[in-house]
Design a protein around this motif. Structure first.
Motif, PDB file in Angstrom:
ATOM      1  N   LEU A   1       0.822  -1.216   0.000  1.00 14.72           N
ATOM      2  CA  LEU A   1       0.000   0.000   0.000  1.00 14.72           C
ATOM      3  C   LEU A   1       0.849   1.257   0.000  1.00 14.72           C
ATOM      4  N   PHE A   2       1.790   1.341   0.909  1.00 13.23           N
ATOM      5  CA  PHE A   2       2.582   2.571   1.016  1.00 13.23           C
ATOM      6  C   PHE A   2       3.329   2.869  -0.272  1.00 13.23           C
ATOM      7  N   GLU A   3       4.017   1.871  -0.812  1.00 14.12           N
ATOM      8  CA  GLU A   3       4.810   2.103  -2.020  1.00 14.12           C
ATOM      9  C   GLU A   3       3.918   2.527  -3.188  1.00 14.12           C
ATOM     10  N   THR A   4       2.752   1.920  -3.308  1.00 19.71           N
ATOM     11  CA  THR A   4       1.817   2.284  -4.380  1.00 19.71           C
ATOM     12  C   THR A   4       1.367   3.727  -4.248  1.00 19.71           C
ATOM     13  N   VAL A   5       0.992   4.113  -3.039  1.00 18.86           N
ATOM     14  CA  VAL A   5       0.514   5.479  -2.805  1.00 18.86           C
ATOM     15  C   VAL A   5       1.655   6.484  -2.971  1.00 18.86           C
ATOM     16  N   TYR A   6       2.852   6.113  -2.522  1.00 20.02           N
ATOM     17  CA  TYR A   6       4.009   7.002  -2.649  1.00 20.02           C
ATOM     18  C   TYR A   6       4.287   7.342  -4.114  1.00 20.02           C
ATOM     19  N   PHE A   7       4.329   6.322  -4.979  1.00 18.91           N
ATOM     20  CA  PHE A   7       4.609   6.577  -6.391  1.00 18.91           C
ATOM     21  C   PHE A   7       3.448   7.311  -7.065  1.00 18.91           C
ATOM     22  N   PHE A   8       2.238   7.010  -6.660  1.00 25.68           N
ATOM     23  CA  PHE A   8       1.078   7.732  -7.171  1.00 25.68           C
ATOM     24  C   PHE A   8       1.179   9.216  -6.810  1.00 25.68           C
ATOM     25  N   ALA A   9       1.473   9.502  -5.549  1.00 24.27           N
ATOM     26  CA  ALA A   9       1.597  10.891  -5.098  1.00 24.27           C
ATOM     27  C   ALA A   9       2.770  11.592  -5.773  1.00 24.27           C
ATOM     28  N   GLU A  10       3.839  10.841  -6.031  1.00 25.81           N
ATOM     29  CA  GLU A  10       4.997  11.424  -6.710  1.00 25.81           C
ATOM     30  C   GLU A  10       4.620  11.861  -8.125  1.00 25.81           C
ATOM     31  N   GLU A  11       3.900  11.020  -8.835  1.00 26.36           N
ATOM     32  CA  GLU A  11       3.479  11.365 -10.189  1.00 26.36           C
ATOM     33  C   GLU A  11       2.540  12.565 -10.201  1.00 26.36           C
ATOM     34  N   LYS A  12       1.719  12.697  -9.175  1.00 22.73           N
ATOM     35  CA  LYS A  12       0.784  13.811  -9.078  1.00 22.73           C
ATOM     36  C   LYS A  12       1.440  15.095  -8.578  1.00 22.73           C
ATOM     37  N   GLY A  13       2.671  14.991  -8.100  1.00 16.18           N
ATOM     38  CA  GLY A  13       3.334  16.154  -7.534  1.00 16.18           C
ATOM     39  C   GLY A  13       2.896  16.466  -6.106  1.00 16.18           C
TER      40      GLY A  13
END
Length: 348
Positions: free
Chosen positions: A303-315
């Motif tokens: 969960l954390f890694e998925t959300v982290y990369f998602f948030a990174e792409e969104k800025g």
């Protein structure tokens, strides 16, 4: 009293307000011809704590009962957390060097040993030197450190080829850390101080606070179409796709309480990633005593890694609420690892 750190670096102890001349000997040990680095006593204590050691005169396996890095990785059966700790040790001490405008000069796996407690020690400082700002040697050392970090965290694999721009299309948390240090453009490589803030080093508690913060964003709470679509796409096949069913197994009563508290138009928290993040935010906000027992990061390990990369792409990782979590590192490491404070990491 005269002590020795590094490859025979003499350090003269003085009082708590004084400083120590840190002299780099050349191969003939003609110290009068060598450059001198002055460090404050708190930095001296920090270096002493980290056990920087001089070159071994014999095999470290027989001299100290310690192991070469390669032997430890291949035959010592270290776990994921053990490998992360090794990388943190290396980054931490090299950051001290870089803050003093100095480099080890020859970072590679052969110059790291592992002690009986599983902690990394740097050896062979013959090429260590003071450097001038802008000459690029610190950036070169950061790149080599990134390659070494990948070798450790991957369990001994060779450094992978990137897509050509210094990044990887199918990136995981290890490659993300590596990318911070190995970008082809030296000006875009992070300092090791910044690298030490990377999420790979975070505790479960801190990762959970990050998830709470993301769950508080309006795009998540209100299930904005784009955010919902993109996060759902990233979450296919992940452990949390049916999060309600998983939480209900052990926390049915708590889930019902939260549903009753939040229900919109008679509907409970949606069984999708946005619904889960919003649930995490609210359960810690309104049921703080019960929430930690759910252990979201271990129940849903991806969960954390998925959300982290998602948030990174969104800025989103540059938003203040997340930056606050990113910049917590030194408060934790200095309390646990040394008696000094972060502001002493500078030349006096």
């Amino acid at each position: 009293m005269m002590s020795s750190i590094g490859g025979g670096y003499p350090v003269q102890e003085t009082n708590s307000s004084g400083s120590q001349p840190w002299t780099q000997p050349n191969r003939e040990h003609r110290q009068s011809e060598s450059p001198s680095i002055t460090v404050s006593r708190p930095v001296y204590l920090l270096l002493h704590y980290l056990h920087i050691i001089k070159s071994f005169t014999s095999d470290p396996n027989t001299e100290h009962g310690w192991r070469t890095l390669e032997d430890y990785i291949m035959n010592g059966h270290p776990g994921k957390e053990d490998l992360i700790l090794l990388v943190m040790d290396i980054l931490f001490i090299l950051n001290v060097f870089h803050s003093l405008n100095a480099v080890h000069g020859d970072i590679k796996k052969q110059h790291v040993v592992v002690d009986n407690d599983g902690r990394a020690k740097l050896i062979n400082f013959e090429k260590a030197e003071r450097v001038k700002a802008g000459d690029g040697k610190i950036q070169e050392e950061i790149q080599k450190t990134g390659e070494l970090a990948y070798y450790i965290l991957s369990g001994g694999e060779s450094y992978p080829q990137s897509d050509g721009d210094g990044s990887w299309t199918n990136k995981d948390i290890i490659l993300d850390l590596t990318e911070w240090m190995t970008h082809p453009d030296p000006t875009k490589r992070r300092s090791l101080e910044d690298v030490l803030y990377h999420p790979i080093f975070w505790t479960d508690s801190r990762k959970t606070r990050y998830l709470q913060a993301v769950g508080n964003f309006s795009e998540v709470k209100q299930h904005h179409k784009d955010a919902k679509h993109d996060l759902n796409k990233k979450s296919k096949g992940k452990s949390f796709v049916n999060w309600r069913q998983e939480v209900e197994k052990d926390f049915a009563e708590l889930l019902k309480k939260m549903d009753d508290y939040w229900e919109r138009n008679g509907k409970p928290y949606p069984n999708d990633p946005c619904g889960l993040l919003h649930f995490i935010r609210n359960v810690f906000q309104h049921k703080a005593e019960e929430a930690p027992s759910i252990k979201f990061t271990s129940r849903f390990p991806d969960l954390f890694e998925t959300v982290y990369f998602f948030a990174e792409e969104k800025g989103w990782n540059f938003r203040n609420s997340l930056q606050y979590i990113f910049r917590e590192f030194f408060d934790i490491i200095f309390k646990n690892a040394a008696t000094t404070q972060p502001e002493v990491l500078a030349e006096h």
